[in-house]
Design a protein around this motif. Structure first.
Motif, short mmCIF file in Angstrom:
data_model
loop_
_atom_site.label_atom_id
_atom_site.label_comp_id
_atom_site.label_asym_id
_atom_site.label_seq_id
_atom_site.Cartn_x
_atom_site.Cartn_y
_atom_site.Cartn_z
N ALA A 1 0.86 -1.18 0.00
CA ALA A 1 0.00 0.00 0.00
C ALA A 1 0.89 1.23 0.00
O ALA A 1 2.04 1.18 0.45
CB ALA A 1 -0.91 0.01 1.22
N PRO A 2 0.40 2.36 -0.51
CA PRO A 2 1.21 3.57 -0.55
C PRO A 2 1.39 4.25 0.81
O PRO A 2 2.23 5.13 0.97
CB PRO A 2 0.43 4.49 -1.51
N ALA A 3 0.55 3.85 1.79
CA ALA A 3 0.61 4.51 3.09
C ALA A 3 0.12 3.56 4.18
O ALA A 3 -0.51 2.54 3.90
CB ALA A 3 -0.24 5.78 3.09
N VAL A 4 0.42 3.92 5.41
CA VAL A 4 -0.09 3.22 6.59
C VAL A 4 -0.84 4.24 7.43
O VAL A 4 -0.34 5.34 7.68
CB VAL A 4 1.05 2.58 7.41
N ALA A 5 -2.05 3.87 7.85
CA ALA A 5 -2.85 4.75 8.70
C ALA A 5 -2.80 4.25 10.14
O ALA A 5 -2.93 3.05 10.39
CB ALA A 5 -4.30 4.80 8.21
N ILE A 6 -2.61 5.18 11.07
CA ILE A 6 -2.53 4.82 12.48
C ILE A 6 -3.55 5.63 13.27
O ILE A 6 -3.52 6.86 13.24
CB ILE A 6 -1.12 5.07 13.05
N ALA A 7 -4.45 4.94 13.95
CA ALA A 7 -5.41 5.59 14.83
C ALA A 7 -4.85 5.56 16.25
O ALA A 7 -4.51 4.49 16.75
CB ALA A 7 -6.76 4.88 14.78
N ILE A 8 -4.75 6.72 16.87
CA ILE A 8 -4.18 6.80 18.22
C ILE A 8 -5.23 7.32 19.19
O ILE A 8 -5.91 8.32 18.92
CB ILE A 8 -2.95 7.73 18.24
N ASN A 9 -5.33 6.64 20.31
CA ASN A 9 -6.21 7.07 21.39
C ASN A 9 -5.50 6.72 22.70
O ASN A 9 -5.70 5.65 23.26
CB ASN A 9 -7.57 6.38 21.30
N SER A 10 -4.63 7.62 23.16
CA SER A 10 -3.80 7.32 24.33
C SER A 10 -3.52 8.56 25.15
O SER A 10 -3.16 9.61 24.60
CB SER A 10 -2.48 6.69 23.90
N PRO A 11 -3.66 8.45 26.49
CA PRO A 11 -3.34 9.58 27.38
C PRO A 11 -1.87 9.64 27.75
O PRO A 11 -1.45 10.51 28.49
CB PRO A 11 -4.19 9.28 28.61
N GLY A 12 -1.07 8.68 27.24
CA GLY A 12 0.35 8.68 27.54
C GLY A 12 0.75 7.56 28.47
O GLY A 12 0.05 6.58 28.64
N GLY A 13 1.90 7.75 29.10
CA GLY A 13 2.43 6.73 30.00
C GLY A 13 3.94 6.70 29.94
O GLY A 13 4.58 7.76 30.01
#
Length: 285
Positions: free
Chosen positions: A57-69
């Motif tokens: 694929a020409p790209a990778v999509a990343i969904a982030i849902n994080s408060p850290g750590g």
């Protein structure tokens, strides 16, 4: 074979759909990750990251849902994404869901572009260390703390002893070093996009609209709409998940774990859950 058959079809019948692999990084960032409370770490995410970048694929999509750590695990995940993006020559598009703050934002800057929902929370470029102190409780319940060390600084910040000024100063020095690493990484990735704002690296966080003004993100939107706009209306999204082994799929792990081990793991899971809850609550979530 599919590509060959596609060439034999009339042009009007051919499929021009592009499939983009999607990774979901959800939760607090902690070393390890247990059975009762999975968390984000290099160990728990490396497999899906490698699998996504191996996808044609020409790209990778990343969904982030994080408060850290954990700052270490955050940077390790960030680096694995960037290393593979360069190795595979793929563009990385990051999409923020509820929050990408602190270590979550550190991972987000691995993206060539960061896109967030208008109500997403971004930022919190800082370092925090939280603990509890119980010296007065020890006196009340009549328990004497006995600690023997080789090295005068081996037992600093003991929660059962009064806090020492020199111990706090030593901790703050460590935090400043870690904070500077975070700042340098954000400046390296965001560059001239960042606005000259005195609050940018103070640990404050903002909604995505303000984050866009500050240069913390590149745009407002959602994953599906954005990818279809970039790669065509027929674009398909493929969620990449960790492959489970045959034994774990059917719950076959050999001998049953001792009750004490199960109880210990459950207790550890409860502590992790409390820590994660505290991280989320900082952002009103």
């Amino acid at each position: 074979m599919r590509r060959f058959l596609n060439r034999l079809l009339p042009k009007s019948w051919r499929s021009d759909a592009v499939t983009i692999p999607v990774i979901r990084l959800q939760g607090a960032i902690m070393s390890g990750g247990g059975q009762f409370r999975p968390s984000l770490s290099l160990a728990t995410t490396a497999g899906v990251i490698e699998k996504a970048f191996a996808f044609k694929a020409p790209a990778v999509a990343i969904a982030i849902n994080s408060p850290g750590g954990s700052p270490v695990q955050s940077r390790l995940i960030y680096k694995r994404i960037r290393d593979l993006a360069q190795e595979k020559n793929k563009r990385v598009l990051v999409f923020v869901e509820d929050v990408a703050a602190s270590g979550g934002y550190m991972i987000a800057v691995a993206g060539d572009e960061i896109i967030a929902d208008p109500s997403s929370i971004v930022g919190s470029i800082g370092v925090v260390s939280a603990s509890f102190g119980f010296p007065e409780l020890m006196k009340k319940i009549g328990v004497e703390r006995r600690v023997h060390t080789a090295g005068q600084n081996k037992s600093i910040l003991d929660p059962f002893k009064p806090e020492k000024k020199e111990d706090v100063e030593r901790l703050k020095t460590l935090q400043l070093d870690i904070h500077q690493t975070f700042i340098d990484l954000v400046k390296e990735r965001r560059g001239a996009k960042l606005k000259d704002n005195p609050d940018l690296f103070t640990g404050l966080f903002w909604t995505a609209g303000k984050g866009l003004d500050l240069g913390l993100i590149d745009g407002l939107g959602d994953m599906r709409s954005t990818l279809k706009q970039r790669f065509g209306a027929k674009t398909q999204l493929k969620l990449i998940t960790a492959q489970r082994g045959l034994l774990s799929r059917f719950g076959l792990f050999g001998q049953k774990a001792p009750a004490s081990a199960i109880a210990g793991a459950a207790a550890s899971g409860l502590m992790d859950a409390a820590e994660e809850r505290a991280l989320w609550s900082r952002f009103g979530l």
